[in-house]
Design a protein around this motif. Structure first.
Motif, PDB file in Angstrom:
ATOM      1  N   PRO A 169      -4.272  -5.496 -12.817  1.00  0.00           N
ATOM      2  CA  PRO A 169      -4.846  -4.106 -12.446  1.00  0.00           C
ATOM      3  C   PRO A 169      -4.819  -3.828 -11.213  1.00  0.00           C
ATOM      4  N   GLU A 170      -4.385  -4.779 -10.258  1.00  0.00           N
ATOM      5  CA  GLU A 170      -4.326  -4.489  -8.729  1.00  0.00           C
ATOM      6  C   GLU A 170      -3.124  -3.403  -8.468  1.00  0.00           C
ATOM      7  N   ASN A 214      -4.327  -0.021  -7.344  1.00  0.00           N
ATOM      8  CA  ASN A 214      -4.879   0.102  -6.002  1.00  0.00           C
ATOM      9  C   ASN A 214      -3.703   0.934  -5.330  1.00  0.00           C
ATOM     10  N   LYS A 222       0.736  -1.209   0.091  1.00  0.00           N
ATOM     11  CA  LYS A 222      -0.014   0.025  -0.164  1.00  0.00           C
ATOM     12  C   LYS A 222       0.745   1.254   0.083  1.00  0.00           C
TER      13      LYS A 222
HETATM   14  C1  LIG Z   1      -7.559  -4.045  -5.803  1.00  0.00           C
HETATM   15  O1  LIG Z   1      -7.642  -3.999  -7.045  1.00  0.00           O
HETATM   16  C2  LIG Z   1      -8.642  -5.123  -7.600  1.00  0.00           C
HETATM   17  C3  LIG Z   1      -8.832  -5.084  -9.171  1.00  0.00           C
HETATM   18  O2  LIG Z   1      -8.539  -3.856  -9.701  1.00  0.00           O
HETATM   19  C4  LIG Z   1     -10.108  -4.884  -7.057  1.00  0.00           C
HETATM   20  O3  LIG Z   1     -10.842  -5.965  -7.454  1.00  0.00           O
HETATM   21  C5  LIG Z   1      -9.855  -4.833  -5.602  1.00  0.00           C
HETATM   22  O4  LIG Z   1     -11.139  -4.692  -4.936  1.00  0.00           O
HETATM   23  C6  LIG Z   1      -8.863  -3.961  -5.022  1.00  0.00           C
HETATM   24  N1  LIG Z   1      -8.394  -4.100  -3.661  1.00  0.00           N
HETATM   25  C7  LIG Z   1      -8.510  -3.443  -2.715  1.00  0.00           C
HETATM   26  C8  LIG Z   1      -8.359  -3.771  -1.346  1.00  0.00           C
HETATM   27  O5  LIG Z   1      -8.645  -2.143  -2.945  1.00  0.00           O
END
Ligand SMILES: *[C@@H]1O[C@H](CO)[C@@H](O)[C@H](O)[C@H]1NC(C)=O
Ligand SMILES: *[C@@H]1O[C@H](CO)[C@@H](O)[C@H](O)[C@H]1NC(C)=O
Ligand SMILES: *[C@@H]1O[C@H](CO)[C@@H](O)[C@H](O)[C@H]1NC(C)=O
Ligand SMILES: *[C@@H]1O[C@H](CO)[C@@H](O)[C@H](O)[C@H]1NC(C)=O
Ligand SMILES: *[C@@H]1O[C@H](CO)[C@@H](O)[C@H](O)[C@H]1NC(C)=O
Ligand SMILES: *[C@@H]1O[C@H](CO)[C@@H](O)[C@H](O)[C@H]1NC(C)=O
Ligand SMILES: *[C@@H]1O[C@H](CO)[C@@H](O)[C@H](O)[C@H]1NC(C)=O
Ligand SMILES: *[C@@H]1O[C@H](CO)[C@@H](O)[C@H](O)[C@H]1NC(C)=O
Ligand SMILES: *[C@@H]1O[C@H](CO)[C@@H](O)[C@H](O)[C@H]1NC(C)=O
Ligand SMILES: *[C@@H]1O[C@H](CO)[C@@H](O)[C@H](O)[C@H]1NC(C)=O
Ligand SMILES: *[C@@H]1O[C@H](CO)[C@@H](O)[C@H](O)[C@H]1NC(C)=O
Length: 858
Positions: A314-315, A318, A296
């Protein structure tokens, strides 16, 4: 020399003899003094001013317990030397006579930043109480002696930036208290063998820039407290060791520029506090793990130049703090995830040299400054929203399959200095909105299907140096103008319809020239009459640009001279500047007090609203410089009007006649930083983050003027009075380059050089101004922004003590809340930087280029 040394030691012993009496408890310190003087006597240069206090007179000779404790650089406990800090004392000498065995209570030894050469003697192992040792930035050579392992209390060990060779002695594993180990920038070789894994307290390890080979030790983070590991630019191999894979304490990690290999997706875990990681230029393969999206705190993820495949997870979208994502030169495929493109904190996104497909994300982070998506297989159009990236200065989308027209919104990217759209399938005309890209230095539109005429405005862009329009379907004459003066065939070839005077290009027929002439005339007309309607500074800038163009053209063609030149009354504005001058005089009711918004040493500043609606700031000078015949002055002013940088107040022009001399500037509503900091309400609104941004902005401006302008432009008068803020609290430096001539008639030397309290100390004796004077003033300003007022005597305190020893809150603006931890750390680093800037020796101050690069990461 040799006999002199013997005599002086003899004298010393005689002098000290009376106090060797054990009852005085003085024998230890007398011995220490003698031993230190012996070492001093071996220095190659004996006239070192720092060392003047190192003599027998400096204490009460009868009470030798205070010798050498009163000497500079020395602290004692119970009359015995406990700390020796001679950092940056210009010492030229070796360690062969260093009293390793005579300083039994030494805990802290700092000899960094000197010119100490030769080997490190094995007697170093005799300093059994040593806790912290720093030999950094000297000229030491030879091997690290294994006797080092006797220093069992060692916490901080620094031999960086020397010429040490050979391997790290394996016995280093015995230094069980070691927390900080710095061996970067040496010629050390061999494996890093395994004993580093025994350093269970290690928090920070820096081995950058050696020739280490083999794998990293398996147990490097076995106790789970390692924070910073930097092993870049070596020849290390193998995978990242297991203990690092779940090293959750990791904050900063640089593995770049080695031969590490292995499957990346299996090698890195989740690092909750990781701030920065650079894995670039290795042989990692496999995919990027979605786990990166769970780190994070990550601000920079750099995996360039490896063999990574698969998609961008895609994560990663975040990572709300991510500033920099560099995945260039890999084998990544698939689309750019939307969330990654629009990360609000992203400043630099580099994905070039992959196999990405699909479109460019419609929405991109608004803070983006650097965008390189070149050499992929991206298709579709250029999104219009791209125009919102008002900080963008570098955009490379070349070598993709982008198509259709270049959107007009491109004209909103006023900070853009490099634009490369070459090797795509763009069609349509080159938009005339390019005229707004006043910062553009490089433009490559080659190898597309662009058609129509080349807009005349391109030739007039003030900073354009490199242009390539080759291999399109452009036609008509090549416009004449500053930026096209040096155009070569290479840069326009492969366009069937272009004509002009360039060798190898077909000459234009008269019908084509007429077409061009009509087109040019229409453009200028539109520009001038549109001004009242649109009222934008950009257009005003272009307006002056046009005036200057006329001016130059007039100079070039003598036939027209009679029409205009009235003897240089209106220096830069020339020509129609006269009309503008009249407008300024009438709109300020002949510089009436009502319109005055500020007064300074050399002039008063007025706010002038022109009939067309624009507001400009007008500085009327008390003492008009006598410039009518001063060509170099005019050239300088002209150069200054051509500078465009987002952190520099735009100078539109200069007018001078018998009554008045005025400088016309961009108007910034919020006024000067000095004013804002002096008003409690306004100062409170300027939070820590905004203050950091102000410091950054000023650094960028100074770096630009010092390092991107040729010749470099020195400000000479950086102070909070000269920093203006826009509504977004972005800093704009004003009066750049003008301080010199505005104050040259002054008889008072300090005003000649700048503002009292900001002037670099060397000016008092050298009377010379160079870039490093600006660096000093920048240091003062930085402290002022953080403190909320001029630091005054704090400067001296800051210079004479360790930053850690000064209570941070003394240096902070009490009107703001105490910063959170992250900001506190940034502030500390920036204060350290400010201290470097305030160094008395100008040579030791960093350059603005280094400063602005350093600050870019905050
Ligand atoms: C992180 O990103 C993914 C895909 O973009 C999403 O589905 C997920 O909810 C996100 N997780 C958080 C903790 O934000
Ligand atoms: C100090 O020593 C240097 C040589 O190390 C010499 O160049 C310089 O002139 C000396 N200065 C004085 C004041 O003696
Ligand atoms: C010597 O000076 C130290 C420190 O100033 C003092 O504590 C000590 O009493 C003095 N000793 C004698 C013998 O005067
Ligand atoms: C030694 O002094 C310098 C500057 O005077 C300072 O930067 C450094 O941190 C000091 N070293 C130690 C170990 O206190
Ligand atoms: C200092 O170190 C050397 C070499 O390691 C050793 O031979 C010598 O005995 C030591 N001297 C003292 C006083 O500890
Ligand atoms: C490192 O630690 C291991 C076990 O804790 C020990 O066997 C080994 O001798 C140590 N190595 C060094 C160089 O201290
Ligand atoms: C390293 O430390 C161990 C025990 O802590 C000791 O037995 C060994 O002799 C030390 N090695 C050296 C070279 O000092
Ligand atoms: C890493 O994981 C291993 C096993 O999964 C565990 O034994 C070890 O303590 C972990 N280390 C850290 C630093 O979390
Ligand atoms: C790790 O590196 C960061 C950034 O350079 C620095 O702020 C921090 O103090 C370092 N941590 C340690 C333990 O030195
Ligand atoms: C872009 O390429 C993808 C295949 O990679 C294709 O599905 C899509 O239709 C293309 N889009 C456009 C606008 O050409
Ligand atoms: C054209 O080239 C000459 C020689 O390289 C250079 O001095 C001049 O500044 C260039 N002009 C422009 C407008 O770039």
């Amino acid at each position: 020399m040799g006999s002199f040394k013997i005599i002086s030691i003899f004298v010393l012993v005689v002098l000290l003899a009376p106090s060797f009496h054990p009852r005085c408890g003085a024998s230890a310190s007398a011995e220490e003094a003698a031993a230190l003087l012996k070492w001093k006597a071996s220095f190659l240069s004996q006239n070192n001013s720092y060392l003047t206090s190192w003599n027998l007179q400096s204490g009460d000779a009868k009470n030798s317990s205070i010798l050498p404790c009163t000497w500079a650089g020395i602290s004692c406990i119970d009359g015995s030397v406990n700390r020796l800090n001679l950092s940056d004392w210009s010492i030229k000498g070796s360690l062969y006579d260093f009293p390793f065995s005579s300083l039994p209570n030494l805990e802290d030894l700092d000899l960094s930043f000197n010119q100490i050469f030769g080997r490190i003697p094995k007697q170093i192992g005799n300093m059994s109480k040593l806790v912290s040792l720093d030999f950094g930035a000297n000229e030491l050579s030879g091997k690290i002696p294994p006797e080092i392992c006797n220093l069992r209390n060692m916490n901080h060990l620094g031999f960086p930036s020397n010429q040490l060779s050979g391997p790290i002695p394996p016995v280093i594993g015995n230094l069980s208290s070691l927390q900080f180990l710095y061996l970067y920038q040496n010629n050390l070789i061999g494996a890093i063998p395994k004993s580093l894994g025994n350093l269970t307290k290690l928090i920070e390890l820096d081995l950058t820039g050696n020739q280490f080979s083999g794998p990293l030790p398996e147990l490097l983070c076995q106790s789970g407290i390692l924070q910073n590991i930097t092993v870049g630019e070596n020849m290390l191999t193998g995978p990242i060791p297991k203990s690092l894979q779940n090293c959750s304490s990791l904050v900063r990690a640089r593995f770049n520029g080695n031969h590490f290999q292995g499957n990346l997706s299996e090698m890195f875990g989740i690092y909750p506090v990781l701030d920065f990681i650079d894995l670039s230029n290795n042989k990692f393969y496999g995919k990027l793990s979605s786990n990166w999206g769970k780190c994070k705190m990550l601000k920079a993820l750099i995996v360039a130049k490896n063999n990574i495949m698969g998609g961008i997870p895609p994560e990663i979208g975040n990572l709300t703090q991510l500033h920099k994502l560099d995945l260039s030169l890999n084998y990544l495929s698939g689309e750019i995830p939307r969330g990654v493109g629009k990360l609000a904190s992203m400043i630099k996104l580099d994905l070039h040299g992959n196999q990405l497909t699909g479109g460019i994300p419609q929405e991109l982070g608004m803070l983006m400054e650097f965008l390189d998506l070149s050499t992929n297989s991206l298709n579709g159009t250029l999104p219009e929203l791209l125009g919102d990236l008002k900080h963008l200065f570098h955009m490379n989308l070349s070598n993709n399959v982008l198509s259709q027209k270049i959107p007009l919104q491109i004209g909103k990217l006023t900070q853009l200095s490099e634009l490369d759209l070459s090797q795509n399938l763009f069609t349509g005309e080159i938009p005339s909105e390019f005229q707004n890209l006043q910062s553009l230095g490089t433009l490559d539109l080659s190898q597309n299907n662009l058609s129509g005429l080349i807009p005349k405005v391109l030739a007039e862009l003030p900073g354009l140096l490199h242009i390539n329009l080759s291999f399109n379907n452009l036609d008509g004459p090549i416009p004449s103008g500053r930026a096209f003066v040096n155009l070569t065939l290479e840069e326009v070839k492969g366009n069937k319809g272009l004509c002009g005077t360039i060798t190898g290009l077909r000459a234009c027929e008269s019908s084509q020239l007429i077409k061009k002439h009509v087109k040019d005339k229409r453009k200028e007309f539109v520009l001038i009459t549109a001004l009242p309607l649109l009222g934008s500074f950009i257009l005003l800038g272009a307006f002056f640009g046009v005036l200057k163009l006329h001016d130059r053209r007039k100079q070039n063609s003598r036939e027209e001279d009679t029409e205009v030149n009235k003897g240089g009354l209106f220096a830069i504005c020339a020509y129609d500047g006269k009309a503008l001058y009249k407008e300024i005089v009438s709109s300020t009711e002949e510089f009436s007090e009502t319109f005055c918004i500020g007064k300074g040493g050399c002039g008063s500043v007025y706010k002038a609203q022109l009939p067309a609606g624009e507001v400009v700031a007008v500085k009327r000078l008390h003492n008009a410089p006598n410039v009518a015949k001063d060509k170099s002055f005019l050239n300088e002013i002209r150069a200054l009007t051509e500078i465009k940088h987002r952190n520099i107040v735009k100078l539109f022009g200069f007018c001078s006649n018998a009554q008045h001399s005025i400088l016309v500037y961009e108007y910034l509503e919020r006024g000067s930083l000095a004013k804002i900091l002096s008003i409690e309400e306004e100062a409170k609104e300027l939070d820590w983050q905004e203050r950091l941004n102000i410091i950054k902005g000023v650094a960028h401006a100074l770096s630009y003027m010092h390092h991107d302008c040729s010749p470099p432009i020195i400000h000479r008068d950086i102070s909070s009075n000269n920093i203006l803020l826009d509504p977004e609290c972005e800093a704009h430096v004003s009066d750049f380059g003008t301080a010199k001539f505005l104050r040259r008639d002054s008889s008072n030397w300090s005003s000649l050089a700048g503002t009292y309290g900001y002037v670099a100390p060397e000016f008092a004796y050298t009377m010379k101004v160079n870039e490093k004077c600006d660096v000093y003033s920048f240091g003062v300003l930085t402290m002022e922004v953080i403190k909320g007022k001029h630091p005054g005597d704090l400067i001296a305190n800051l210079m004479s003590s360790k930053l850690e020893e000064i209570e941070l809150k003394v240096l902070l603006d009490k009107r703001l809340l105490f910063p959170n931890r992250q900001i506190e750390e940034s502030l500390l680093s920036i204060l350290k930087l400010a201290r470097e800037c305030l160094h008395v020796d100008p040579q030791c101050r960093p350059t603005m280029l280094i400063i602005s690069r350093y600050l870019a990461s905050y």
